[in-house]
Each structure stands twice: as structure tokens, then as C-alpha cells.
Design a protein around this motif. Structure first.
Motif, PDB file in Angstrom:
ATOM      1  N   MET A   1       0.855  -1.188   0.000  1.00  0.00           N
ATOM      2  CA  MET A   1       0.000   0.000   0.000  1.00  0.00           C
ATOM      3  C   MET A   1       0.890   1.236   0.000  1.00  0.00           C
ATOM      4  N   ASN A   2       0.324   2.366  -0.387  1.00  0.00           N
ATOM      5  CA  ASN A   2       1.081   3.616  -0.370  1.00  0.00           C
ATOM      6  C   ASN A   2       0.287   4.775   0.227  1.00  0.00           C
ATOM      7  N   GLU A   3      -0.792   4.454   0.941  1.00  0.00           N
ATOM      8  CA  GLU A   3      -1.599   5.497   1.563  1.00  0.00           C
ATOM      9  C   GLU A   3      -0.842   6.045   2.779  1.00  0.00           C
ATOM     10  N   PRO A   4      -0.621   7.365   2.877  1.00  0.00           N
ATOM     11  CA  PRO A   4       0.238   7.936   3.928  1.00  0.00           C
ATOM     12  C   PRO A   4      -0.140   7.526   5.342  1.00  0.00           C
ATOM     13  N   ALA A   5      -1.420   7.581   5.686  1.00  0.00           N
ATOM     14  CA  ALA A   5      -1.834   7.241   7.048  1.00  0.00           C
ATOM     15  C   ALA A   5      -1.537   5.773   7.354  1.00  0.00           C
ATOM     16  N   GLN A   6      -1.789   4.895   6.382  1.00  0.00           N
ATOM     17  CA  GLN A   6      -1.503   3.478   6.597  1.00  0.00           C
ATOM     18  C   GLN A   6       0.000   3.220   6.686  1.00  0.00           C
ATOM     19  N   ARG A   7       0.788   3.967   5.938  1.00  0.00           N
ATOM     20  CA  ARG A   7       2.242   3.809   6.014  1.00  0.00           C
ATOM     21  C   ARG A   7       2.747   4.154   7.419  1.00  0.00           C
ATOM     22  N   ASN A   8       2.223   5.241   7.975  1.00  0.00           N
ATOM     23  CA  ASN A   8       2.615   5.616   9.330  1.00  0.00           C
ATOM     24  C   ASN A   8       2.209   4.541  10.337  1.00  0.00           C
ATOM     25  N   LYS A   9       1.012   4.018  10.163  1.00  0.00           N
ATOM     26  CA  LYS A   9       0.526   2.983  11.072  1.00  0.00           C
ATOM     27  C   LYS A   9       1.346   1.716  10.939  1.00  0.00           C
ATOM     28  N   LEU A  10       1.709   1.366   9.691  1.00  0.00           N
ATOM     29  CA  LEU A  10       2.520   0.175   9.470  1.00  0.00           C
ATOM     30  C   LEU A  10       3.876   0.318  10.149  1.00  0.00           C
ATOM     31  N   GLY A  11       4.494   1.482  10.001  1.00  0.00           N
ATOM     32  CA  GLY A  11       5.784   1.705  10.646  1.00  0.00           C
ATOM     33  C   GLY A  11       5.701   1.592  12.159  1.00  0.00           C
ATOM     34  N   PHE A  12       4.624   2.129  12.735  1.00  0.00           N
ATOM     35  CA  PHE A  12       4.424   2.045  14.182  1.00  0.00           C
ATOM     36  C   PHE A  12       4.260   0.597  14.624  1.00  0.00           C
ATOM     37  N   LEU A  13       3.427  -0.162  13.907  1.00  0.00           N
ATOM     38  CA  LEU A  13       3.180  -1.557  14.276  1.00  0.00           C
ATOM     39  C   LEU A  13       4.440  -2.410  14.125  1.00  0.00           C
ATOM     40  N   MET A  14       5.214  -2.148  13.079  1.00  0.00           N
ATOM     41  CA  MET A  14       6.468  -2.880  12.895  1.00  0.00           C
ATOM     42  C   MET A  14       7.414  -2.628  14.063  1.00  0.00           C
ATOM     43  N   GLY A  15       7.455  -1.369  14.532  1.00  0.00           N
ATOM     44  CA  GLY A  15       8.289  -1.046  15.680  1.00  0.00           C
ATOM     45  C   GLY A  15       7.834  -1.761  16.939  1.00  0.00           C
ATOM     46  N   VAL A  16       6.529  -1.841  17.121  1.00  0.00           N
ATOM     47  CA  VAL A  16       5.980  -2.532  18.286  1.00  0.00           C
ATOM     48  C   VAL A  16       6.348  -4.014  18.252  1.00  0.00           C
ATOM     49  N   TRP A  17       6.156  -4.645  17.084  1.00  0.00           N
ATOM     50  CA  TRP A  17       6.471  -6.071  16.961  1.00  0.00           C
ATOM     51  C   TRP A  17       7.951  -6.340  17.217  1.00  0.00           C
ATOM     52  N   SER A  18       8.811  -5.444  16.731  1.00  0.00           N
ATOM     53  CA  SER A  18      10.247  -5.614  16.924  1.00  0.00           C
ATOM     54  C   SER A  18      10.609  -5.563  18.410  1.00  0.00           C
TER      55      SER A  18
END
Length: 313
Positions: A141-158
Motif C-alpha cells: 500500500m502507499n496510503e500515507p496514514a496506513q504507512r505511518n501505522k505500518l511503521g508504528f506496528l512494525m516497531g511494536v512487533w520488533s
């Protein structure tokens, strides 16, 4: 320049976003295991610590060669199951076999050549996984809000991953095996392979209808990937004395907008946000192809700025 309100974004379903966000844990699993590679090399392969360190450092240089080659292969793959999912699976298989070879099949061989060969295989497999992951994020996906959310979730999982593994390592493996010996490392490998395989399956499921050509080609204005010639003008500018005052700079939104306007006069196309990550790559490709050709094979320049060195940023 195209109005941002007119841009149609590639949007993932909410469940896909949450499931896909765990994909980076697969890479973390292998990195966590390889954190013990020096201990394995010195303690069970009989390799000097300095030699193990040189091999680890050299792998980063080799990685700089394998990454572009693997990216070239992946970007020219369009199969029945998409572009990125097969390469993720292939990378997982290669890396898993290399890890099993290092920690199970070939230890304690004491053979430096075997250790080095398997290490090379590991680097190649990891390059397939890492490069496929990066490309999949663009197609996902390339939707800005979803990109921000994806980055946040990836950080949480890490963070969750390393917290859990700290407990598993100190509270289970080291207690069970009386320290971090070979048996403990081997059990860690099994745990990581199982966990990474589960993450691989989840990632492939989340990418189901995302890993398709229209999600990584048709979203560009020209309905194709950029070519080196598309940025010939910027490359010549950066290589010429006209860009002497140009230095490394973080591309802020203002700079991006200004540069987008400038580029639009060159190719009459507007740019979508996710193309910016390819900009420095294409500039370097164009610089090598156009300026190198202009300078000639003999090195005798036909244009005045060929002998000068300008760092591209």
C-alpha cells in the motif's frame, strides 16, 4: 503539479495491515540467531576471533554486491504467485538451510572453508528475504496514514520480539542447558526457524491480493518503472560545476514539492510519494551511464566536468 486530492492511493484492508506488520520479525529471527555466530565460530569451529570478525565484516562488503543482483532478479520476476511472495519463501529456504548447516550439519568440523561457504549462502538467502520485504512494502500500500501505522506496528512487533527472546534466552535456554553452549544455540535455531516460518506464512497470506503487477507498476504516472535515461538531466546537472553548491540534504516536503515541479518540466509527469526512495538510485545509475559515456573509455573527457568528483546525495 498534480493536486494531492486527485491521487488514488493503494489501500490495504485493516486485517491485512495488522497481519503484514509482523513480517519484519522473520528477519529479526535470523539476525538474533546470527548474533551468536562469533561464539559458534571460535568455540566450535576453532576459528580465531579475528578471523571470524574479518569474515563478518567481509560479509557486509559481499552484501553490497548481492543486494543489487538480487533486486535485479526480483524486479524482473512476474509469476503466477506474484513477485515478492516466491522470493520471500526462496530466501527463507536458503537462509534456513544455511543456518542449519552452520549450527547442526557442519559443526564441529573445524573447517574454515566450509564455514565460509555456508556463510556466503546465508548472505545470499538473507538478501532475497530483505529485498523482497522492502519491495513488498511498496506494493502492499502507499496510503500515507496506513504507512505511518505500518511503521508504528512494525516497531511494536520488533520491541515485543526482543523482549520475549530475552526471557526465552535467559529464563529457559540458558537454565535448561547450563549456559549458552552448542545445545542451547541449536534449540534456539529450531525455535527461530519455527517462528520465522509462521511469520512467513502470515506475510504471504496478507500479501494475497497485494502482490500483483498493478500494485507495483500502474501506480506510477508513466505506468512503468523509471529508467536511467529518465533522470539524465538531473544526473548531468549534479555532475556539472552548476551543482557545486549542492550538498547532502534531507528531502523535506517543501524540497520534494519544489523538485517535483522541476522534474515535471522534464518528463511532463507528476510523481507519487513512494517513488522518492528510488530517486538516489536512478540518479546514480544515470550518472554512471551518461557521464561515464561522455568521458569516454580512455578517460579523456569531451566535456569539462568529467575529471571532477561530485558526491551524489
Amino acid at each position: 503539479m498534480q493536486n494531492t486530492k486527485d491521487i488514488t492511493y493503494n489501500v490495504a484492508k485493516p486485517w491485512q495491515l495488522y497481519v503484514f506488520s509482523v513480517h519484519d520479525v522473520m528477519l529479526n529471527c535470523f539476525l538474533y540467531v546470527m548474533g551468536f555466530i562469533s561464539y559458534l565460530a571460535t568455540g566450535y569451529y576453532g576459528i580465531l576471533a579475528t578471523t571470524a570478525a574479518v569474515i563478518a565484516t567481509g560479509s557486509r562488503i559481499f552484501d553490497a554486491i548481492t543486494d543489487p543482483v538480487v533486486a535485479f532478479i526480483i524486479e524482473r520476476t512476474d509469476g503466477r504467485f506474484g513477485r515478492y511472495r516466491p522470493m520471500m519463501a526462496l530466501g527463507w529456504v536458503i537462509t534456513s538451510l544455511a543456518i542449519l548447516g552452520l549450527f547442526f550439519f557442519c559443526v564441529p568440523s573445524g573447517n574454515l572453508a566450509i564455514y565460509l561457504l555456508i556463510y556466503v549462502v546465508y548472505v545470499i538467502g538473507y538478501s532475497f528475504m530483505m529485498t523482497a520485504h522492502g519491495g513488498a512494502r511498496s506494493a502492499f500500500m502507499n496510503e500515507p496514514a496506513q504507512r505511518n501505522k505500518l511503521g508504528f506496528l512494525m516497531g511494536v512487533w520488533s520491541k515485543v520480539f526482543y523482549m520475549v527472546m530475552g526471557v526465552v534466552l535467559s529464563g529457559y535456554l540458558m537454565v535448561k542447558h547450563g549456559g549458552m553452549n552448542l545445545e542451547a544455540m541449536q534449540e534456539l535455531v529450531i525455535i527461530m526457524l519455527i517462528a520465522s516460518f509462521v511469520v512467513l506464512v502470515l506475510t504471504i497470506i496478507a500479501l494475497g491480493d497485494r502482490d500483483v503487477p498493478e500494485n507495483y507498476r500502474s501506480k506510477t504516472p508513466a505506468n512503468r518503472w523509471g529508467e536511467a535515461e529518465d533522470l539524465g538531466g538531473p544526473a548531468v546537472f549534479l555532475a556539472s560545476p552548476a551543482s557545486d553548491f549542492v550538498n547532502g540534504h534531507i528531502l523535506t516536503d517543501t524540497v520534494k514539492n519544489n523538485l517535483a515541479v522541476w522534474l515535471s518540466f522534464i518528463n511532463k509527469q507528476s510523481l507519487v510519494p513512494n517513488n522518492w526512495q528510488f530517486f538516489p538510485v536512478l540518479v546514480n545509475m544515470a550518472f554512471k551511464k551518461l557521464v561515464g559515456r561522455a568521458c569516454g573509455v580512455s578517460g579523456n573527457p569531451r566535456i569539462g566536468f568529467c575529471k571532477r568528483s561530485y558526491p551524489l546525495c
